[in-house]
Scaffold this motif. Structure first.
Motif, PDB file in Angstrom:
ATOM      1  N   HIS A   1      14.267 -12.425  14.398  1.00 28.62           N
ATOM      2  CA  HIS A   1      13.420 -12.811  15.529  1.00 28.62           C
ATOM      3  C   HIS A   1      12.645 -14.059  15.106  1.00 28.62           C
ATOM      4  O   HIS A   1      11.868 -14.026  14.159  1.00 28.62           O
ATOM      5  CB  HIS A   1      12.463 -11.666  15.871  1.00 28.62           C
ATOM      6  N   THR A   2      12.885 -15.165  15.818  1.00 28.68           N
ATOM      7  CA  THR A   2      12.217 -16.415  15.478  1.00 28.68           C
ATOM      8  C   THR A   2      11.249 -16.818  16.573  1.00 28.68           C
ATOM      9  O   THR A   2      11.510 -16.620  17.763  1.00 28.68           O
ATOM     10  CB  THR A   2      13.226 -17.556  15.259  1.00 28.68           C
ATOM     11  N   TYR A   3      10.130 -17.400  16.143  1.00 28.48           N
ATOM     12  CA  TYR A   3       9.087 -17.831  17.069  1.00 28.48           C
ATOM     13  C   TYR A   3       8.729 -19.291  16.781  1.00 28.48           C
ATOM     14  O   TYR A   3       8.504 -19.655  15.614  1.00 28.48           O
ATOM     15  CB  TYR A   3       7.810 -17.008  16.895  1.00 28.48           C
ATOM     16  N   GLU A   4       8.657 -20.101  17.825  1.00 29.07           N
ATOM     17  CA  GLU A   4       8.049 -21.417  17.682  1.00 29.07           C
ATOM     18  C   GLU A   4       6.539 -21.223  17.749  1.00 29.07           C
ATOM     19  O   GLU A   4       6.016 -20.626  18.688  1.00 29.07           O
ATOM     20  CB  GLU A   4       8.504 -22.364  18.799  1.00 29.07           C
ATOM     21  N   ILE A   5       5.838 -21.725  16.739  1.00 28.32           N
ATOM     22  CA  ILE A   5       4.387 -21.586  16.682  1.00 28.32           C
ATOM     23  C   ILE A   5       3.753 -22.830  17.297  1.00 28.32           C
ATOM     24  O   ILE A   5       3.867 -23.936  16.758  1.00 28.32           O
ATOM     25  CB  ILE A   5       3.895 -21.394  15.239  1.00 28.32           C
TER      26      ILE A   5
ATOM     27  N   VAL B   1      -0.121 -19.825  19.987  1.00 25.55           N
ATOM     28  CA  VAL B   1       0.924 -19.218  20.819  1.00 25.55           C
ATOM     29  C   VAL B   1       2.206 -19.059  20.008  1.00 25.55           C
ATOM     30  O   VAL B   1       2.596 -19.949  19.249  1.00 25.55           O
ATOM     31  CB  VAL B   1       1.186 -20.078  22.069  1.00 25.55           C
ATOM     32  N   ARG B   2       2.872 -17.926  20.179  1.00 24.65           N
ATOM     33  CA  ARG B   2       4.186 -17.671  19.584  1.00 24.65           C
ATOM     34  C   ARG B   2       5.221 -17.586  20.695  1.00 24.65           C
ATOM     35  O   ARG B   2       5.158 -16.704  21.536  1.00 24.65           O
ATOM     36  CB  ARG B   2       4.173 -16.342  18.808  1.00 24.65           C
ATOM     37  N   ARG B   3       6.172 -18.521  20.698  1.00 27.38           N
ATOM     38  CA  ARG B   3       7.230 -18.533  21.719  1.00 27.38           C
ATOM     39  C   ARG B   3       8.541 -18.082  21.077  1.00 27.38           C
ATOM     40  O   ARG B   3       9.023 -18.707  20.136  1.00 27.38           O
ATOM     41  CB  ARG B   3       7.397 -19.940  22.300  1.00 27.38           C
ATOM     42  N   THR B   4       9.114 -16.994  21.601  1.00 26.38           N
ATOM     43  CA  THR B   4      10.388 -16.532  21.071  1.00 26.38           C
ATOM     44  C   THR B   4      11.472 -17.582  21.292  1.00 26.38           C
ATOM     45  O   THR B   4      11.640 -18.104  22.391  1.00 26.38           O
ATOM     46  CB  THR B   4      10.813 -15.219  21.739  1.00 26.38           C
ATOM     47  N   MET B   5      12.207 -17.880  20.218  1.00 21.30           N
ATOM     48  CA  MET B   5      13.316 -18.826  20.289  1.00 21.30           C
ATOM     49  C   MET B   5      14.641 -18.076  20.394  1.00 21.30           C
ATOM     50  O   MET B   5      15.386 -18.242  21.335  1.00 21.30           O
ATOM     51  CB  MET B   5      13.289 -19.742  19.060  1.00 21.30           C
TER      52      MET B   5
ATOM     53  N   ARG C   1       7.674 -28.024  21.364  1.00 21.19           N
ATOM     54  CA  ARG C   1       6.444 -28.790  21.183  1.00 21.19           C
ATOM     55  C   ARG C   1       5.940 -28.857  19.752  1.00 21.19           C
ATOM     56  O   ARG C   1       4.999 -29.593  19.473  1.00 21.19           O
ATOM     57  CB  ARG C   1       5.341 -28.199  22.078  1.00 21.19           C
ATOM     58  N   SER C   2       6.517 -28.107  18.843  1.00 20.04           N
ATOM     59  CA  SER C   2       5.980 -28.104  17.487  1.00 20.04           C
ATOM     60  C   SER C   2       7.103 -28.237  16.470  1.00 20.04           C
ATOM     61  O   SER C   2       8.269 -28.395  16.824  1.00 20.04           O
ATOM     62  CB  SER C   2       5.180 -26.827  17.227  1.00 20.04           C
ATOM     63  N   ASN C   3       6.733 -28.162  15.190  1.00 21.29           N
ATOM     64  CA  ASN C   3       7.706 -28.233  14.101  1.00 21.29           C
ATOM     65  C   ASN C   3       7.779 -26.933  13.311  1.00 21.29           C
ATOM     66  O   ASN C   3       8.513 -26.854  12.328  1.00 21.29           O
ATOM     67  CB  ASN C   3       7.333 -29.361  13.129  1.00 21.29           C
ATOM     68  N   VAL C   4       7.037 -25.920  13.748  1.00 18.54           N
ATOM     69  CA  VAL C   4       6.856 -24.730  12.919  1.00 18.54           C
ATOM     70  C   VAL C   4       7.558 -23.518  13.530  1.00 18.54           C
ATOM     71  O   VAL C   4       7.401 -23.226  14.717  1.00 18.54           O
ATOM     72  CB  VAL C   4       5.355 -24.422  12.750  1.00 18.54           C
ATOM     73  N   VAL C   5       8.317 -22.808  12.690  1.00 17.56           N
ATOM     74  CA  VAL C   5       9.031 -21.608  13.119  1.00 17.56           C
ATOM     75  C   VAL C   5       8.672 -20.443  12.196  1.00 17.56           C
ATOM     76  O   VAL C   5       8.763 -20.572  10.965  1.00 17.56           O
ATOM     77  CB  VAL C   5      10.560 -21.821  13.094  1.00 17.56           C
ATOM     78  N   LYS C   6       8.268 -19.331  12.774  1.00 16.73           N
ATOM     79  CA  LYS C   6       8.054 -18.095  12.006  1.00 16.73           C
ATOM     80  C   LYS C   6       9.295 -17.229  12.178  1.00 16.73           C
ATOM     81  O   LYS C   6       9.820 -17.087  13.289  1.00 16.73           O
ATOM     82  CB  LYS C   6       6.819 -17.350  12.540  1.00 16.73           C
ATOM     83  N   ILE C   7       9.752 -16.647  11.065  1.00 19.40           N
ATOM     84  CA  ILE C   7      10.969 -15.840  11.073  1.00 19.40           C
ATOM     85  C   ILE C   7      10.626 -14.429  10.619  1.00 19.40           C
ATOM     86  O   ILE C   7      10.016 -14.234   9.564  1.00 19.40           O
ATOM     87  CB  ILE C   7      12.043 -16.440  10.144  1.00 19.40           C
ATOM     88  N   GLU C   8      11.015 -13.443  11.412  1.00 23.93           N
ATOM     89  CA  GLU C   8      10.764 -12.047  11.087  1.00 23.93           C
ATOM     90  C   GLU C   8      12.034 -11.235  11.327  1.00 23.93           C
ATOM     91  O   GLU C   8      12.979 -11.705  11.971  1.00 23.93           O
ATOM     92  CB  GLU C   8       9.614 -11.493  11.943  1.00 23.93           C
TER      93      GLU C   8
END
Length: 241
Positions: free
Chosen positions: A133-137, A141-145, A164-171
């Motif tokens: 599950h990846t999110y653009e931060i 705000v966390r947007r599911t990718m 809009r950003s360069n950051v991705v959180k991966i879970e």
């Protein structure tokens, strides 16, 4: 109506061209490099501990430590140092073909650099189901990718489409103790700091640049560097709690 359609097509083509050709790969003659270290001042925050509650034969037992600030001896690992703006230069290399592995119920690497809008290869080396599950931060705000299951060993590819950003959180939704980060780069001049906090970026055309250091928890720092043809420039950054 026809004129509107033509305008729409042309506008779309121009937007696509801008997105694809924002950075131009071109030969670099007498390129220089920048190298240095990223430091952390003070005591690093204690690691979070999450219980390993399933698939113990593969994932292990007890608790998994989630180290958000990997600082040892004042050196900070897992920060991304990158050139903020550059129009053209060296080829993309590995950043254009990034790989994220899942082995022992861990994401490897825990911080990676990905070419913006590239395809990320996700490997499952475990004989258990993972759900990536990846999110653009975007600020707070966390947007599911993308949110996909990977039940079998092997590889799959997923596009990293940023808005809009360069950051991705991966879970992993199947294992809440699996965490990683990705930084999506606009150019290939980016590197993740090593365990000793060091980094190096090579084949950089001569010129003046804004160099930034980003950390997923600590934020971002900026410095100005001047690179001369064939020479090495140095830069250092320091983060604190």
């Amino acid at each position: 109506m026809k004129m509107l359609s033509v305008c729409t097509v042309v506008a779309g083509a121009l937007f696509a061209a801008t997105s694809v050709w924002g950075y131009e790969v071109a030969p670099v003659s007498g390129g220089g490099k920048v190298a240095g270290k990223v430091a952390f001042k003070g005591a690093a925050p204690e690691a979070k501990k999450l219980p390993i509650t399933k698939d113990n034969a593969v994932c292990g037992t007890g608790n998994r430590e989630i180290v958000e600030v990997a600082a040892k001896g004042g050196n900070l690992a897992g920060a991304v140092v990158y050139v903020a703006k550059i129009d053209k230069g060296k080829a993309w290399g590995e950043v254009d073909k990034p790989m994220l592995d899942q082995k022992g119920c861990r994401f490897t690497p825990e911080v990676l650099v990905v070419k913006k809008h590239a395809e990320l290869t996700i490997r499952n080396s475990d004989p258990v189901l993972h759900n990536i599950h990846t999110y653009e931060i975007i600020g707070a705000v966390r947007r599911t990718m993308f949110n996909v299951g990977q039940p079998d060993k092997g590889d799959m590819k997923q596009p990293v489409k940023m808005r809009r950003s360069n950051v991705v959180k991966i879970e992993c939704d199947a294992h809440d103790f699996m965490h990683a980060w990705a930084f999506t780069a606009d150019n290939p001049y980016a590197a993740v700091t090593r365990e000793d906090g060091s980094f190096s970026i090579d084949d950089l055309p001569a010129g003046d640049y804004e160099l930034k250091a980003w950390h997923p928890v600590l934020g971002e720092k900026s410095a100005t560097i001047s690179v001369k043809g064939g020479a090495a420039a140095s830069a250092s950054f320091e983060f604190s709690k």
